[in-house]
Write a protein that holds these residues in place. Structure first.
Motif, mmCIF file in Angstrom:
data_model
loop_
_atom_site.group_PDB
_atom_site.id
_atom_site.type_symbol
_atom_site.label_atom_id
_atom_site.label_comp_id
_atom_site.label_asym_id
_atom_site.label_seq_id
_atom_site.Cartn_x
_atom_site.Cartn_y
_atom_site.Cartn_z
ATOM 1 N N ILE A 123 0.852 -1.185 -0.049
ATOM 2 C CA ILE A 123 0.045 0.058 -0.031
ATOM 3 C C ILE A 123 0.854 1.355 -0.080
ATOM 4 O O ILE A 123 2.206 1.310 0.842
ATOM 5 C CB ILE A 123 -1.006 0.085 1.308
ATOM 6 N N VAL A 124 0.385 2.161 -0.825
ATOM 7 C CA VAL A 124 1.180 3.584 -1.159
ATOM 8 C C VAL A 124 0.467 4.564 -0.967
ATOM 9 O O VAL A 124 -0.592 4.627 -1.232
ATOM 10 C CB VAL A 124 1.844 3.654 -2.466
ATOM 11 N N THR A 125 0.834 5.489 0.147
ATOM 12 C CA THR A 125 0.046 6.767 0.462
ATOM 13 C C THR A 125 1.133 7.986 -0.033
ATOM 14 O O THR A 125 1.653 7.773 -0.807
ATOM 15 C CB THR A 125 -0.048 6.881 1.995
ATOM 16 N N ASN A 126 0.530 9.063 0.076
ATOM 17 C CA ASN A 126 1.057 10.286 -0.585
ATOM 18 C C ASN A 126 1.560 11.281 0.398
ATOM 19 O O ASN A 126 0.826 11.517 1.616
ATOM 20 C CB ASN A 126 -0.166 10.676 -1.489
ATOM 21 N N THR A 127 2.015 12.616 0.017
ATOM 22 C CA THR A 127 1.953 13.777 0.688
ATOM 23 C C THR A 127 1.700 14.790 -0.471
ATOM 24 O O THR A 127 1.086 14.347 -1.614
ATOM 25 C CB THR A 127 3.660 14.109 0.979
ATOM 26 N N GLY A 128 1.216 15.939 0.116
ATOM 27 C CA GLY A 128 0.733 17.042 -0.765
ATOM 28 C C GLY A 128 -0.687 17.606 -0.057
ATOM 29 O O GLY A 128 -1.324 16.938 0.590
ATOM 30 N N TYR A 129 -1.140 18.655 -0.721
ATOM 31 C CA TYR A 129 -2.439 18.985 -0.444
ATOM 32 C C TYR A 129 -3.376 19.177 -1.654
ATOM 33 O O TYR A 129 -2.793 19.383 -2.807
ATOM 34 C CB TYR A 129 -2.347 20.580 0.133
ATOM 35 N N TYR A 130 -4.913 19.186 -1.425
ATOM 36 C CA TYR A 130 -5.723 18.867 -2.677
ATOM 37 C C TYR A 130 -6.564 20.384 -2.632
ATOM 38 O O TYR A 130 -7.329 20.578 -1.765
ATOM 39 C CB TYR A 130 -6.775 17.779 -2.088
ATOM 40 N N GLY A 131 -6.238 20.928 -3.684
ATOM 41 C CA GLY A 131 -6.894 22.218 -3.944
ATOM 42 C C GLY A 131 -8.396 22.245 -4.519
ATOM 43 O O GLY A 131 -8.874 23.357 -4.772
ATOM 44 N N ALA A 132 -8.531 21.153 -5.134
ATOM 45 C CA ALA A 132 -10.000 21.030 -6.029
ATOM 46 C C ALA A 132 -11.232 21.284 -5.068
ATOM 47 O O ALA A 132 -11.218 21.287 -3.715
ATOM 48 C CB ALA A 132 -10.168 19.944 -6.780
ATOM 49 N N VAL A 133 -12.307 21.544 -5.479
ATOM 50 C CA VAL A 133 -13.532 21.709 -4.817
ATOM 51 C C VAL A 133 -13.568 22.864 -4.114
ATOM 52 O O VAL A 133 -13.816 23.207 -2.953
ATOM 53 C CB VAL A 133 -14.002 20.527 -4.050
ATOM 54 N N ASN A 134 -12.918 24.316 -4.647
ATOM 55 C CA ASN A 134 -13.034 25.396 -4.152
ATOM 56 C C ASN A 134 -12.131 25.471 -2.980
ATOM 57 O O ASN A 134 -12.520 26.287 -2.071
ATOM 58 C CB ASN A 134 -14.262 25.739 -3.904
ATOM 59 N N ASN A 135 -11.139 24.630 -2.853
ATOM 60 C CA ASN A 135 -10.368 24.699 -1.648
ATOM 61 C C ASN A 135 -10.574 24.393 -0.388
ATOM 62 O O ASN A 135 -10.060 24.593 0.674
ATOM 63 C CB ASN A 135 -9.614 26.316 -1.597
ATOM 64 N N LYS A 136 -11.803 23.277 -0.297
ATOM 65 C CA LYS A 136 -12.370 23.094 0.961
ATOM 66 C C LYS A 136 -11.326 22.186 1.637
ATOM 67 O O LYS A 136 -11.668 22.020 2.864
ATOM 68 C CB LYS A 136 -13.780 22.357 0.558
ATOM 69 N N TYR A 137 -10.546 21.447 0.977
ATOM 70 C CA TYR A 137 -9.623 20.562 1.733
ATOM 71 C C TYR A 137 -8.399 20.950 2.105
ATOM 72 O O TYR A 137 -7.449 20.181 2.366
ATOM 73 C CB TYR A 137 -9.904 19.150 1.051
ATOM 74 N N LEU A 138 -8.015 22.330 1.853
ATOM 75 C CA LEU A 138 -7.006 22.953 2.168
ATOM 76 C C LEU A 138 -6.800 23.506 3.710
ATOM 77 O O LEU A 138 -7.734 24.289 4.039
ATOM 78 C CB LEU A 138 -6.532 24.023 1.244
ATOM 79 N N PRO A 139 -5.631 23.360 4.194
ATOM 80 C CA PRO A 139 -5.426 23.857 5.656
ATOM 81 C C PRO A 139 -5.244 25.334 5.432
ATOM 82 O O PRO A 139 -4.850 25.721 4.464
ATOM 83 C CB PRO A 139 -4.294 23.052 6.232
ATOM 84 N N LYS A 140 -5.551 26.029 6.620
ATOM 85 C CA LYS A 140 -5.488 27.280 6.498
ATOM 86 C C LYS A 140 -4.003 27.883 5.967
ATOM 87 O O LYS A 140 -4.121 29.038 5.528
ATOM 88 C CB LYS A 140 -5.844 27.973 7.869
ATOM 89 N N TRP A 141 -3.083 27.476 6.388
ATOM 90 C CA TRP A 141 -1.754 27.969 6.161
ATOM 91 C C TRP A 141 -1.205 27.727 4.636
ATOM 92 O O TRP A 141 -0.336 28.380 4.165
ATOM 93 C CB TRP A 141 -0.561 27.335 6.985
ATOM 94 N N ALA A 142 -2.013 26.806 3.932
ATOM 95 C CA ALA A 142 -1.828 26.614 2.418
ATOM 96 C C ALA A 142 -2.287 27.864 1.650
ATOM 97 O O ALA A 142 -1.630 28.161 0.702
ATOM 98 C CB ALA A 142 -2.922 25.531 1.852
#
Length: 309
Positions: free
Chosen positions: A86-105
């Motif tokens: 199983i392989v996981t990831n790093t990074g942030y997801y900006g789609a869906v109008n940035n709903k899933y970005l932490p505030k510091w992004a």
């Protein structure tokens, strides 16, 4: 780079390169592992992993990003119980109008974002010894990418150049994909380091070939949701155009959803084998073709190495 550590690419085997075990759509400001029960999620997911293991799958790339339900404890349990890579990831997801970005992004520079992602690769995720095996980001495909989403791509480029991790970006339309490729090239990253995620969202199939000839990985990865003839058409055209070696396929399936009874309607990972492959065999696809798509291409795409422009 798997949950259990690095392996030789030859050991990756038959791979599903874009799947999900758990996704929580509550938003970055409310996300937390207390939203779900590890035992309940494990009980729900394990039969589906056992099913694909019997079909010969050896590796699964879990594409749920941080702040959307990436849970390292869950992934470690499932890797141990299933015996799958199983392989996981790093990074942030900006789609869906940035709903899933932490505030510091919103305020960090590309360099500051990259520093966080690089640290996960070098030191482990969330104080664990688990390291990410690829970079996952996402953009909203409009007429042009927003400044924020361009910054996410720039951060991904910096992370790739430091770590060698492949960049997978939730994209869809070709207009956004080619803009992303341009950004990466401007940062010194070759298109070979880029996976055009959800390329099935582009109806002009000739653009799949155009991107592939640049070196881009073209990911047709919504096969869990039907449309098999359309996928077969896309794959057939890529083969006819001599770019089958730049194709990735997967289901984008699974999706235990916290807050829904029993995790909601969980979709399995078998459509490639039970629906799509029989269609492709009727069109003359061989076992050699399937090995190229499901074994050789993932191993090449996700080998950890810098691909400079």
């Amino acid at each position: 780079m798997t949950i259990k550590g690095p392996i030789d690419p030859s050991r990756l085997g038959m791979s599903l390169i874009h799947e999900h075990f758990l996704v929580d759509f509550i938003g970055a400001d409310k996300i937390g592992t207390s939203n779900w029960n590890l035992d309940e999620v494990t009980e729900k997911v394990m039969p589906y992993l056992a099913e694909i293991k019997k079909l010969g799958v050896k590796s699964v790339f879990e594409c749920t990003p941080d702040f959307l339900g990436r849970d390292i404890a869950l992934l470690k349990i499932l890797a141990q119980k299933s015996g799958l890579n199983i392989v996981t990831n790093t990074g942030y997801y900006g789609a869906v109008n940035n709903k899933y970005l932490p505030k510091w992004a919103f305020t960090y520079t590309a360099e500051q974002l990259a520093d966080r992602w690089i640290r996960e690769f070098e030191e482990g995720i969330d104080s664990s010894n688990v390291r990410p095996g690829f970079i996952k980001t996402g953009v909203d495909a409009g007429k042009t990418l927003s400044g924020l989403h361009r910054k996410l791509l720039q951060a991904a480029a910096l992370t790739h150049l430091k770590t060698g991790l492949t960049i997978c970006s939730h994209t869809g339309l070709a207009s956004a994909a080619f803009e992303e490729i341009e950004i990466l090239q401007s940062m010194g990253v070759h298109p070979q380091a880029f996976v055009w995620v959800h390329a099935q969202g582009e109806n002009n199939k000739a653009l799949h070939t155009k991107a592939a000839r640049m070196g881009t990985w073209v990911s047709l990865d919504g096969i869990g949701w039907g449309g098999f003839e359309n996928y077969a058409d896309s794959i057939d055209l890529m083969k006819a155009n001599g770019v089958l070696n730049r194709l990735l396929i997967s289901h984008d399936a699974g999706w235990y959803k916290p807050g829904e009874p029993n995790g909601g309607d969980f979709k399995g990972y078998t459509n490639i084998f039970k629906e799509l492959m029989p269609l492709l065999k009727k069109r003359g696809f061989t076992e050699t073709d399937f090995e190229q798509i499901l074994v050789k291409n993932p191993a090449e795409a996700f080998t950890v190495r810098v691909r400079a422009a």
